[in-house]
Motif scaffolding. Sequence first.
Motif, PDB file in Angstrom:
ATOM      1  N   GLN A1017      -5.863  -2.549   3.146  1.00  0.00           N
ATOM      2  CA  GLN A1017      -7.003  -3.405   3.476  1.00  0.00           C
ATOM      3  C   GLN A1017      -7.853  -2.672   4.499  1.00  0.00           C
ATOM      4  N   GLU A1018      -9.160  -2.696   4.279  1.00  0.00           N
ATOM      5  CA  GLU A1018     -10.069  -2.012   5.200  1.00  0.00           C
ATOM      6  C   GLU A1018     -10.113  -2.712   6.547  1.00  0.00           C
ATOM      7  N   ASN A1019     -10.070  -4.028   6.527  1.00  0.00           N
ATOM      8  CA  ASN A1019      -9.965  -4.766   7.783  1.00  0.00           C
ATOM      9  C   ASN A1019      -9.181  -6.037   7.508  1.00  0.00           C
ATOM     10  N   TYR A1020      -8.873  -6.709   8.553  1.00  0.00           N
ATOM     11  CA  TYR A1020      -7.947  -7.843   8.473  1.00  0.00           C
ATOM     12  C   TYR A1020      -8.478  -8.991   7.633  1.00  0.00           C
ATOM     13  N   SER A1021      -9.790  -9.177   7.627  1.00  0.00           N
ATOM     14  CA  SER A1021     -10.335 -10.378   6.994  1.00  0.00           C
ATOM     15  C   SER A1021     -10.626 -10.201   5.511  1.00  0.00           C
ATOM     16  N   LEU A1022     -10.926  -8.974   5.085  1.00  0.00           N
ATOM     17  CA  LEU A1022     -11.343  -8.792   3.695  1.00  0.00           C
ATOM     18  C   LEU A1022     -10.215  -8.994   2.697  1.00  0.00           C
ATOM     19  N   SER A1023      -9.000  -8.872   3.152  1.00  0.00           N
ATOM     20  CA  SER A1023      -7.893  -8.893   2.212  1.00  0.00           C
ATOM     21  C   SER A1023      -7.559 -10.267   1.682  1.00  0.00           C
ATOM     22  N   LYS A1024      -8.008 -11.281   2.339  1.00  0.00           N
ATOM     23  CA  LYS A1024      -7.526 -12.615   1.982  1.00  0.00           C
ATOM     24  C   LYS A1024      -7.944 -13.038   0.584  1.00  0.00           C
ATOM     25  N   ASN A1025      -9.174 -12.654   0.175  1.00  0.00           N
ATOM     26  CA  ASN A1025      -9.658 -13.108  -1.134  1.00  0.00           C
ATOM     27  C   ASN A1025      -9.599 -12.011  -2.200  1.00  0.00           C
ATOM     28  N   SER A1026      -8.948 -10.909  -1.864  1.00  0.00           N
ATOM     29  CA  SER A1026      -8.884  -9.797  -2.822  1.00  0.00           C
ATOM     30  C   SER A1026      -7.782 -10.044  -3.837  1.00  0.00           C
ATOM     31  N   SER A1027      -8.027  -9.550  -5.035  1.00  0.00           N
ATOM     32  CA  SER A1027      -7.014  -9.693  -6.093  1.00  0.00           C
ATOM     33  C   SER A1027      -6.378  -8.365  -6.450  1.00  0.00           C
ATOM     34  N   SER A1028      -6.685  -7.331  -5.688  1.00  0.00           N
ATOM     35  CA  SER A1028      -6.131  -6.016  -6.015  1.00  0.00           C
ATOM     36  C   SER A1028      -4.673  -5.937  -5.614  1.00  0.00           C
ATOM     37  N   HIS A1029      -4.015  -4.826  -6.073  1.00  0.00           N
ATOM     38  CA  HIS A1029      -2.628  -4.601  -5.681  1.00  0.00           C
ATOM     39  C   HIS A1029      -2.514  -4.534  -4.166  1.00  0.00           C
ATOM     40  N   ALA A1030      -3.486  -3.868  -3.536  1.00  0.00           N
ATOM     41  CA  ALA A1030      -3.419  -3.726  -2.081  1.00  0.00           C
ATOM     42  C   ALA A1030      -3.464  -5.072  -1.385  1.00  0.00           C
ATOM     43  N   ALA A1031      -4.195  -6.004  -1.954  1.00  0.00           N
ATOM     44  CA  ALA A1031      -4.362  -7.295  -1.292  1.00  0.00           C
ATOM     45  C   ALA A1031      -3.097  -8.125  -1.282  1.00  0.00           C
ATOM     46  N   SER A1032      -2.115  -7.742  -2.081  1.00  0.00           N
ATOM     47  CA  SER A1032      -0.871  -8.514  -2.044  1.00  0.00           C
ATOM     48  C   SER A1032      -0.135  -8.300  -0.737  1.00  0.00           C
ATOM     49  N   PHE A1033      -0.485  -7.232  -0.024  1.00  0.00           N
ATOM     50  CA  PHE A1033       0.028  -7.046   1.330  1.00  0.00           C
ATOM     51  C   PHE A1033      -1.094  -7.457   2.287  1.00  0.00           C
ATOM     52  N   HIS A1034      -1.230  -8.703   2.584  1.00  0.00           N
ATOM     53  CA  HIS A1034      -2.339  -9.104   3.451  1.00  0.00           C
ATOM     54  C   HIS A1034      -1.800  -9.727   4.738  1.00  0.00           C
ATOM     55  N   GLY A1035      -2.695  -9.895   5.630  1.00  0.00           N
ATOM     56  CA  GLY A1035      -2.304 -10.266   6.979  1.00  0.00           C
ATOM     57  C   GLY A1035      -1.652 -11.610   7.107  1.00  0.00           C
ATOM     58  N   ASP A1036      -1.922 -12.521   6.185  1.00  0.00           N
ATOM     59  CA  ASP A1036      -1.330 -13.844   6.287  1.00  0.00           C
ATOM     60  C   ASP A1036       0.111 -13.878   5.806  1.00  0.00           C
ATOM     61  N   MET A1037       0.552 -12.763   5.177  1.00  0.00           N
ATOM     62  CA  MET A1037       1.891 -12.771   4.619  1.00  0.00           C
ATOM     63  C   MET A1037       2.831 -11.955   5.484  1.00  0.00           C
ATOM     64  N   LYS A1038       4.007 -12.483   5.720  1.00  0.00           N
ATOM     65  CA  LYS A1038       5.034 -11.761   6.440  1.00  0.00           C
ATOM     66  C   LYS A1038       5.870 -11.008   5.409  1.00  0.00           C
ATOM     67  N   LEU A1039       5.806  -9.678   5.440  1.00  0.00           N
ATOM     68  CA  LEU A1039       6.506  -8.856   4.461  1.00  0.00           C
ATOM     69  C   LEU A1039       7.962  -8.701   4.902  1.00  0.00           C
ATOM     70  N   SER A1040       8.854  -9.408   4.247  1.00  0.00           N
ATOM     71  CA  SER A1040      10.252  -9.385   4.647  1.00  0.00           C
ATOM     72  C   SER A1040      11.091  -8.431   3.799  1.00  0.00           C
ATOM     73  N   ARG A1041      10.513  -7.823   2.771  1.00  0.00           N
ATOM     74  CA  ARG A1041      11.256  -6.883   1.934  1.00  0.00           C
ATOM     75  C   ARG A1041      10.288  -5.885   1.314  1.00  0.00           C
ATOM     76  N   GLU A1042      10.798  -4.691   1.087  1.00  0.00           N
ATOM     77  CA  GLU A1042      10.060  -3.694   0.332  1.00  0.00           C
ATOM     78  C   GLU A1042      11.054  -2.728  -0.319  1.00  0.00           C
ATOM     79  N   MET A1043      10.613  -2.126  -1.382  1.00  0.00           N
ATOM     80  CA  MET A1043      11.407  -1.125  -2.090  1.00  0.00           C
ATOM     81  C   MET A1043      10.585   0.155  -2.149  1.00  0.00           C
ATOM     82  N   ILE A1044      11.150   1.244  -1.698  1.00  0.00           N
ATOM     83  CA  ILE A1044      10.453   2.528  -1.646  1.00  0.00           C
ATOM     84  C   ILE A1044      11.292   3.558  -2.392  1.00  0.00           C
ATOM     85  N   LYS A1045      10.621   4.307  -3.284  1.00  0.00           N
ATOM     86  CA  LYS A1045      11.271   5.402  -4.003  1.00  0.00           C
ATOM     87  C   LYS A1045      10.349   6.608  -3.977  1.00  0.00           C
ATOM     88  N   PHE A1046      10.928   7.779  -3.829  1.00  0.00           N
ATOM     89  CA  PHE A1046      10.157   9.017  -3.979  1.00  0.00           C
ATOM     90  C   PHE A1046      11.129  10.189  -4.031  1.00  0.00           C
TER      91      PHE A1046
END
Length: 1310
Positions: A1017-1046
């Motif tokens: 997200q470019e800034n804290y407020s723009l993410s709330k109404n976005s429908s992109s993949h990036a917007a699923s990680f937005h400021g109103d959500m507490k991210l309690s899990r993630e999976m990372i592979k590389f």
Amino acid sequence: MNMGSAPGAVLKMLLLLSTHNWSRVEAGNSYDCDDPLVSALPQASFSSSSELSGSHGPGFARLNRRDGAGGWSPLVSNKYQWLQIDLGERMEITSVATQGGYGSSNWVTSYLLMFSDSGRNWKQYRQEDSMWGFSGNANADSVVYYRLQPSIKARFLRFIPLEWNPKGRIGMRIEVFGCAYRSEVVDLDGKSSLLYRFDQKSLSPIKDIISLKFKTMQSDGILLHRAGPSGDHITLELRRGKLFLLINSGDAKLPSTHALINLTLGSLLDDQHWHSVLIQRLGKQVNFTVDEHRHRFHAQGEFNYLDLDYEISFGGIPAPEKSVSFQYKNFHGCLENLYYNGVDIIGLAKQQKSQIITMGNVSFSCSQPQWMPLTFLSSRSYLALLASPREEEISASFQFRTWNKAGLLLFSELQLVSGGLLLLLSDGKLKLNLLRQGKLPSDITAGVGMNDGQWHSISVSAKRNHLSVVVDGHVTTASLLLGPEQIYSGGTYYFGGCPDKSFGSKCTSPVGGFQGCMRLISISNEVVDLISVQQGSLGNFSDLQIDSCGISDRCLPNYCEHGGACSQSWSTFHCNCSDTGYTGATCHSSIYEQSCEAYKHKGNTSGFYYIDSDGSGPLGPSLLYCNMTETAWTIIQHNGSDLTRVRNTDPENPHTGVFEYVAGMEQLQATINRAEHCEQELAYYCKKSRLVNPQDGTPLSWWVGRTNETQTYWGGALPDPQKCTCGLEGSCTDAQYHCNCDADRSEWTNDTGFLSYKEHLPVTKIVITDTGRPHSEAAYRLGPLLCRGDRSFWNSASFNTEASYLHFPTFHGELSADVSFFFKTTALSGVFLENLGITDFIRIELRSPTTVTFSFDVGNGPLEISVQSPTHFNDNQWHHVRVERNMKEASIQVDQLSPKTQAAPADGHVLLQLNSQLFVGGTATRQRGFLGCIRSLQLNGMALDLEERAMVTPGVQPGCRGHCGSYGKLCRNGGKCREKPSGFFCDCSSSAYTGPFCSHEISAYFGSGSSVIYNFQENYSLSKNSSSHAASFHGDMKLSREMIKFSFRTTRAPSLLLYMSSFYKEYLSVIIAKNGSLQIRYKLNRYQEPDVVNFDFKSMADGQLHHVKINREEGVVFVEIDENTRRQVHLASGTEFSAIKSLVLGRILEHSDIDQETALAGAQGFTGCLSAVQLSHVAPLKAALHPSHPAPVTVTGHVTESSCVAPAGTDATSRERTHSFADHSGTKDDREPLTHAIKSDSAVIGGLIAVVIFILLCIAAIAVRIYQQKRLYKRNEAKRSEKVESAQAVLKSELNIQNAVNENQKEYFF
């Protein structure tokens, strides 16, 4: 045979007429040839092996008569009895009829029919190639008729009962139907011949029609020969019992084969029975027929004319001054009804006409040698003959022929010494063993390959201490150290095998009994009287057929398909399918798939594959390239892919470019027909070179497709004459023309595009005629043929009721039949397919939820084979069924379960004769129908269009959904299976991988100081109404899990592999510390120090590829390194990420509040290779290197797509440096066709000053290069890499200069 021309049509008519005439000659009076032949015969014409009483004699065996006891019955009912008819002269026999004994329980249920000209040397009549016996009667009075096709020409007939009413005995009444048979016969003694000289006006140099019959006991001899002064000749020669037709033409330009046609037909033709021959030569077409076997041959080259003398010889080559290039023997035997182009040669010879010159002793009746062969029918057969005991010498001689590699030929008991003398076949070699109790055997080995079906002469003797064996005239001897012992005959000779031990015989055999034929048996130089053996007055025997050699060539015709090599034993044949590309008992089934689509859905990636488009059909496989994208593309190359420039042509002197493909035209047609879509790019450039003559509209340039028709439409246009793409789009250089080239401009332009009308593809030829004017020139380049998809693979139908079915024409698979299809269902049972005949049938059905059954009958009684599964078939998943029936066996396989097979009965019926419609999904009775889906139904490699038939059939719907249930497992690495109307595809949008199955990992080389930043997200407020993949990680959500592979590979430490930050100064970093250890640092609370997970068991900066998986569930982190090191830790800093900001790969460019180790690694960044980076559903490398839509990703520095896999021993970093982005995408670009270096339209430029031109040239050159890269990147996988020849480079330079100037009028940048 191409008979398109008028001369071809004439030749074809001549061929038909000649065939008709030959049929009349061969058949004699076969028209209306059904007269009863037995009823008027005298009593003396009937004979038999024995008779039960005077009233049961053979003379009472007339059909429907009640004389005597009402029919013939032998004294003993066994398989050695026979009833014989003498018709008085050779007759043509067209049918037979049998009946039981009148008013009795005596009838025959099966029998053999044998025939002979002399009453000796009988031959069995066969209904089919492997069917010897006839079915007889079921009661005493009904009559069973059999039509004989082909008819028999013979004087004697013999009926041999095989089975009879078990509650009665053998009883027969018979009738034979036919007519008189007239023939002209000549007997040649091996030194004689006939020479026919004819008027040259009466003969066409391109036509020969020869018909004859012959019989002989010799395996070699010239039947006919006609030669010419220049070496041309036609020769028919018997070699080793086979007929060879040799035609040599000096005008046929075939140096690799010396212009020689060499056709071979027939086998075992030295059996002293009549064999028919027909030779038809009409121009290049040669038809060669021996008995019922035919070989058609179409000669190549200039083969129409043979320079031959006006004479032809029969039986030999009578003029020794005419040299021949091969050794030969004259024919020794009889010829019958010899016709040369309609002339009766034997008739002329009998009349002593001047056209016929007789050489040597010639008679006009056929001599009948009295040699009696006998057949050892089984491994239990034997012939035991007594000789004088205590003879000082054991000696015997005989001839034999067989296909078996092993078997006992002779055993002779020894007297005074416990043992015996054995002569046996072992691995095709002859072995003579002297066995003595308590001593090692003494043996002699002679001969090789003696199981070749030819007659071989054997003579063996043992006397005192000397053994000798003579094989085909070659003597082998051995001296024995016997001491005081002497060899004395025990008095009994066993030929072919040993009797049962219950007879008290000392005979033994280590290899089993002999199966084959013997003749000319002598013991102690006295010929054995086999008639006395047959009558029971000499010796004894078991399972023999006396006075007949029952050998047959089971490899003629060759039932091994697709070039399989046939070998045989006495009772069966075997097919060697090595290097054919096919498998199965008769090499019927292809081991290759029928399309790239089929390979793709077995999980295969792009590459070269053998494609067998017609499956088990006659066409062979081709090695083609499959480009596996969302759909599978088949790429078929040819020999003309380079740019070709054309000058100095006119209609009288055209340029013709001919294209030869890596597959044959029939294979190409099958591939095209199977594909959903095909296209081929034809790039045509012109400068003062027109496509059409403006005066009369005649074409000046054209191309030819596989239909061999001239086409005048060009790339991108529909099949309308003289149309191009610009004419359809209204964008031609000159609006009054339909093609750019017809404007006849003095500058380069083009009419380029894709040809996509399947019926005309591929392009086989291009003709250019308008480059003869000053400054006129053309150039062309033809791309590979590209075909997409497989219409048959997904062709399906859904059956909704048990009474519904689809019907198709009768399935014809008489000798070989295979059926394959996919099905899915939830029903408990149902019939997939059924086709009926009068008695024959085939049926494939789901017998129960775990059983699929194949049932069939070819005349030997119903048989069935089933496959049992440990799991249920009615699980609504696709299952694949394949059944096959051939002459040797039937088989069924379902999915990957073990196939089940059922061997065909020996000497049973082999032809599958069906006549009803083929029912799919049900039966003719509308019972036990199938509920579910059937897909990709193929019969003998030919696909049935289920969808087309389903559209007009009630209760059946075209198509079938639900492919992901069966094929979804092919989508890997997080790819999602998505349904399509025909098939499915893997959606890789949420995966770090790409490719048709999301299996191609995206990797990148990071240079020093480079980075990839994915901004959630470019800034804290723009993410709330976005429908992109990036917007699923937005400021109103507490991210309690993630999976990372590389995965990564590097030699640098410290390095930062991955850094994820938040707006609240929380972060996750994965780094390689100074000491090479891998550290994972979680800071989920801005006020606490980060949690550190340290892996220091080895240096991770070792240049090897390492795999990392991190899975966090709140405060618990599970880490896996290289799939073998695992650790679980609990975080102290927190359990949630808040407001994720960005994900960084490589160097950290912004100043952040991070720990010292992360800061040090972030400053160094990462130099090496990163692969398949994924954070939950976000794939930053994929977004950077393969953007499918605008993504919030920033690339800084040198980041290029690469491969993280390096050969062992290669320095990782130096390896990665060789992979620049230009290198990767340009591996084929720099060699791509010039189509992409030239814009599709050009305009005349004028009035510009030289300076402006120079500046615009530079700009346009850059723009053209960018455009080239963009176009070629899209088509990169569908094009063949090519070398740019000098002609292409020159034209490219000219076109680029012109194009750059023209393009400045439009735009400077792309």
